[in-house]
Enzyme design. Structure first.
Site, PDB file in Angstrom:
ATOM      1  N   LYS A  54       0.839  -1.195   0.000  1.00  0.00           N
ATOM      2  CA  LYS A  54       0.000   0.000   0.000  1.00  0.00           C
ATOM      3  C   LYS A  54       0.878   1.250   0.000  1.00  0.00           C
ATOM      4  O   LYS A  54       0.598   2.217  -0.713  1.00  0.00           O
ATOM      5  CB  LYS A  54      -0.942  -0.010   1.222  1.00  0.00           C
ATOM      6  N   GLN A  98      -4.907  -1.384   9.449  1.00  0.00           N
ATOM      7  CA  GLN A  98      -4.791  -2.731   8.911  1.00  0.00           C
ATOM      8  C   GLN A  98      -5.408  -3.745   9.874  1.00  0.00           C
ATOM      9  O   GLN A  98      -5.110  -3.743  11.071  1.00  0.00           O
ATOM     10  CB  GLN A  98      -3.303  -3.048   8.658  1.00  0.00           C
ATOM     11  N   ASP A 121     -11.373   2.649   3.463  1.00  0.00           N
ATOM     12  CA  ASP A 121     -11.697   1.218   3.431  1.00  0.00           C
ATOM     13  C   ASP A 121     -13.200   0.983   3.248  1.00  0.00           C
ATOM     14  O   ASP A 121     -13.619  -0.107   2.866  1.00  0.00           O
ATOM     15  CB  ASP A 121     -11.313   0.567   4.775  1.00  0.00           C
TER      16      ASP A 121
END
Ligand code: GUN
Length: 291
Positions: A54, A98, A121
């Site tokens: 990422k 995460q 997200d």
């Protein structure tokens, strides 16, 4: 008949280039880069690999990457305080914590603490609600990537029978909402569904997100159907999807391979969502056709 193999890797590369083009326009006009903050708690090796990818993709797109690595024994209060700081930081457009998180931390508490307008997200219940109600928000990256691949095959999905196998908050439910928005007739199937093969056999679109290696067989697939395989299962034979690729590819109209199908789309969509967040924050008009 042999299916078109959907090249998600190539599509994702193209998307990342188009995002980078719009990022450059944004930066020239606004005088700062879009910023993505990624938070990693602990040292789970798979998560470390994802976070690294990422970071590289963010920098490659011309955006600012803020990495926050916290020890595995970090308390929930310390993590929530970091989320609060990132929520208040105007240089941060997107926040990604995460998952999975260590056991002392309640994931729900962390996800709901993220400002929904920075939740790239799309995991915050406010964004789930916005998607369900047809309001602008953030769509989780994996189902968004699946929809882009489907629309690249067939621009108009209206009226098609879509079956989503799997009902997770991260893939199945948002995927169903996206397909409904495209005017598909949507069925969500799951582990308790009776006669799953007959349900799948009706589908013009199959999205498989169950996490069971090669469960969906070629003789479950309607001839010509579009098949999107979200599964990533490590087996003795290597990486396989939720769809039995060889048998399905002889019946489907188009199908994503594993690897090289849906997987590369997830990070590309994260870049897309971060750019969209920055544009909304600054009132910058994106060239939607360029994306
Ligand atoms: N862990 C595995 N995939 C993801 C993802 O897309 N987002 C977050 N936050 N954690 C993950």
């Amino acid at each position: 008949m042999t299916a078109t193999i959907i090249d998600g890797k190539a599509f994702a590369l193209g998307l990342r280039e188009r995002v980078a083009g719009e990022v450059a326009r944004f930066t020239a006009a606004i005088g700062r880069k879009p910023g993505l903050a990624v938070v990693l708690v602990g040292d789970d090796p798979a998560s470390a690999v994802y976070v690294r990818s990422k970071h590289k993709a963010t920098v490659a797109a011309g955006m600012e990457s803020f990495e926050h690595r916290l020890p595995a024994d970090t308390s929930q209060d310390v993590l929530l305080a970091l989320v609060d700081r990132l929520n208040a930081d105007a240089s941060v457009d997107g926040i990604l914590v995460q998952l999975p998180l260590p056991p002392q931390i309640d994931e729900r508490a962390v996800i709901t603490r993220i400002d929904p307008d920075k939740d790239v997200d799309g995991f915050h219940p406010v964004n789930a609600g916005r998607l369900a109600s047809g309001l602008a928000g953030f769509v989780p990256c994996t189902p968004l990537g699946c929809l882009m691949l489907l629309k690249d095959q067939r621009a108009d999905l209206a009226g098609l029978d879509a079956v989503v196998v799997g009902r997770s908050n991260i893939v199945g439910k948002p995927m169903a909402a996206l397909l409904l928005k495209e005017s598909c007739t949507v069925t969500i199937a799951h582990s308790k569904t009776h006669d799953l093969s007959s349900v799948v056999r009706r589908a013009d679109i199959v999205v498989a997100a169950v996490g069971r290696p090669q469960m969906i067989k070629g003789d479950w697939i309607k001839p010509g159907a579009l098949v999107i395989d979200v599964g990533i299962n490590r087996t003795e034979d290597g990486l396989v999807g939720d769809v039995d690729f060889d048998s399905a590819a002889s019946v489907a109209g188009a199908i994503t391979p594993v690897p090289g199908g849906v997987g590369p789309m997830t990070i590309a969509c994260l870049m897309h969502n971060t750019l969209v967040s920055a544009a909304r924050a600054e009132g910058f008009a994106l060239d939607e056709d360029a994306l």
